[in-house]
Design a protein around this motif. Structure first.
Motif, PDB file in Angstrom:
ATOM      1  N   LYS A   1       0.847  -1.185   0.000  1.00  0.00           N
ATOM      2  CA  LYS A   1       0.000   0.000   0.000  1.00  0.00           C
ATOM      3  C   LYS A   1       0.886   1.241   0.000  1.00  0.00           C
ATOM      4  O   LYS A   1       1.924   1.277   0.664  1.00  0.00           O
ATOM      5  N   SER A   2       0.477   2.247  -0.766  1.00  0.00           N
ATOM      6  CA  SER A   2       1.275   3.478  -0.832  1.00  0.00           C
ATOM      7  C   SER A   2       1.355   4.161   0.522  1.00  0.00           C
ATOM      8  O   SER A   2       2.376   4.764   0.873  1.00  0.00           O
ATOM      9  N   THR A   3       0.283   4.063   1.296  1.00  0.00           N
ATOM     10  CA  THR A   3       0.260   4.597   2.654  1.00  0.00           C
ATOM     11  C   THR A   3      -0.173   3.483   3.585  1.00  0.00           C
ATOM     12  O   THR A   3      -1.178   2.815   3.329  1.00  0.00           O
ATOM     13  N   PRO A   4       0.561   3.236   4.666  1.00  0.00           N
ATOM     14  CA  PRO A   4       0.175   2.165   5.588  1.00  0.00           C
ATOM     15  C   PRO A   4      -1.252   2.354   6.090  1.00  0.00           C
ATOM     16  O   PRO A   4      -1.620   3.436   6.550  1.00  0.00           O
ATOM     17  N   GLU A   5      -2.068   1.290   5.958  1.00  0.00           N
ATOM     18  CA  GLU A   5      -3.448   1.327   6.409  1.00  0.00           C
ATOM     19  C   GLU A   5      -3.708   0.159   7.346  1.00  0.00           C
ATOM     20  O   GLU A   5      -3.315  -0.970   7.080  1.00  0.00           O
TER      21      GLU A   5
ATOM     22  N   HIS B   1       8.140   2.409   8.760  1.00  0.00           N
ATOM     23  CA  HIS B   1       7.347   1.533   7.893  1.00  0.00           C
ATOM     24  C   HIS B   1       8.196   0.780   6.883  1.00  0.00           C
ATOM     25  O   HIS B   1       7.690  -0.071   6.166  1.00  0.00           O
TER      26      HIS B   1
END
Length: 461
Positions: free
Chosen positions: A145-149, A199
């Motif tokens: 994921k481009s941004t940690p979710e 991350h």
């Protein structure tokens, strides 16, 4: 010496390119901290057990986050809560374990397993421990994921994800009803009052696989069925084999040998879990297109259809009581301009690794208008006034000619109908040219004509 990195197991190995068989399982990368006792500065050295040529570049991680590209050694201030790890640039998958700069308690995440392979539909637990006990928040996420979710809020994992663990850990991510699209790297992140765990630190790679039976030739008269997966299952599963839907007793190996002539259906399963699709020899049928009656000169396609697993690898066409019509490129045989000589019964054979099957026959009945006409005169020779003569018309047709009509040239009305026309007590006025019309209406309700000139010669009396 060129070194390549084999990261297919949790304990990594260094392999000399071209000599893969020489590799031995060793820990490849680790961080050495000097001096071991308290000092104003600490020196970190990235140690590899393989000799690397050239001047390799190392990547350093501080508290799970990339901090610099540098050569080894690397000097840092001794902060008791910080941890460091390293990797050779270009081989970040071979990351060293995180080490504390001072003592044994610091910010670090240690994953129980770096790689897990499990079956589709099953449940997996991905676990880690945290070296610093006072976390204020934490969650699991996918690294792609481009941004940690947070996975617990991801709709794709709705009702399939459960996270457990207290502030002291261990922390476990449980995913149920696994799907192949769940294959990914999973990472854990946490926060304290002082830091946000980076991350970029690698986590646990999960591979979700199905089962498939592969068929390979073995010793003469034998073939081997292998219950295969796209990755090596993490646990040590017990395999079950089924023949025609019935359990084969006493077989727990992923491989099973059968006779080359065996035409039964087989599939495998892992005890208590997923089953593979069955493998079986082809079940073959043949069809013709377009459907309906076939007219000479039209385009006709024969298609061989087969239900088979593994898929059919070859098709062969045959004409009954004729030569073979082998198709090298697929299951179809095309008559671009079909001829009456193509009439006959056809069948095909299809073959896969499990065996060969022959279809039923299909009859190709090519329809055509009357052709190759011929007319005979009886008796032959000179025709004498007062005698009798019979004209007979013959023609090849499919369906057969069902109507013959006789005409005399330059006379509008027909002289007679039927395959033969007899003139009795012939006179000079009967002299002339005669022709017959052959007609078949069997397949399209239209009249098809063939014209034949007949000359009757009468002597002058």
């Amino acid at each position: 010496m060129l070194v390549v990195w084999d990261s297919t197991v949790d304990i990594y190995s260094c392999v000399v390119e071209g000599h893969a068989a020489l590799h031995s399982p060793v820990v490849c990368v680790q961080v050495k901290v000097t001096p071991e006792q308290f000092s104003e500065y600490k020196t970190l050295t990235c140690i590899t057990t393989c000799v690397l040529t050239g001047n390799p570049t190392y990547i350093w991680y501080k508290n799970g986050q990339i901090v610099t590209d540098n050569t080894s050694p690397y000097s840092v201030l001794p902060d008791a809560a910080d941890s460091y790890s390293c990797a050779v640039k270009g081989h970040e998958g071979l990351l060293s374990p995180a080490v504390c700069v001072q003592g044994q308690s610091c910010y670090r995440v240690t994953y129980t397993k770096r790689r897990i392979c499990v079956l589709k539909g099953s449940t997996v637990d991905i676990s880690c421990t945290v070296g610093y006990y006072y976390t204020t928040s934490s969650f699991w996420f996918r690294s792609d994921k481009s941004t940690p979710e947070d996975l617990t809020t991801d709709p794709g994992y709705a009702r399939r994800v459960k996270c457990t663990g207290t502030y002291r850990g261990p922390f476990t991510l449980r995913i149920t009803d696994l799907r192949e699209e769940d294959s990914a790297e999973y990472r854990f992140t946490f926060k304290t009052q002082n830091i946000d765990w980076g991350h970029s630190f690698p986590g646990t790679t999960l591979s979700v696989t199905g089962l498939q039976v592969k068929v390979t030739p073995a010793a003469e008269g034998q073939k081997t069925l292998t219950c295969s997966t796209t990755c090596t299952l993490t646990d040590n599963p017990t395999y079950i084999w089924y023949k025609n839907g019935q359990n084969v007793q006493g077989v727990s190996s992923p491989m099973y040998s059968i006779s080359s002539e065996d035409a039964d259906s087989y599939f495998c399963a892992v005890k208590g879990r997923l089953s593979s699709p069955a493998v079986y020899k082809p079940k073959t049928s043949v069809s013709v297109s377009p459907s309906g009656e076939i007219v000479e000169g039209s385009s006709v396609t024969l298609t061989c259809s087969s239900d088979a697993n593994p898929p059919v690898k070859s098709y062969t066409w045959y004409k009954k009581n004729g030569g073979d019509y082998q198709s090298m490129t697929g299951p179809q045989h095309v008559f671009s301009h079909i001829q009456s000589s193509d009439s006959g019964e056809y069948y095909c054979e299809s073959q896969n690794e499990m065996g060969t099957d022959r279809s039923g026959t299909i009859n190709m009945d090519v329809k055509y208008k009357p052709k190759n006409p011929s007319v005979s005169v009886s008796p032959s020779g000179e025709i004498v006034e007062g005698s009798s003569v019979t004209l007979t018309c013959s023609s090849d047709a499919n369906p057969p000619v069902d109507k013959y009509t006789w005409y005399k040239k330059n006379v509008t009305s027909p002289k007679a109908s039927g395959q033969s026309y007899s003139i009795t007590n012939i006179i000079s006025e009967d002299r002339g040219e005669y022709y017959c019309e052959a007609e078949n209406k069997g397949w399209n309700n239209s009249i098809l004509d063939v014209f034949v000139d007949v000359l009757c010669k009468l002597p002058h009396l």
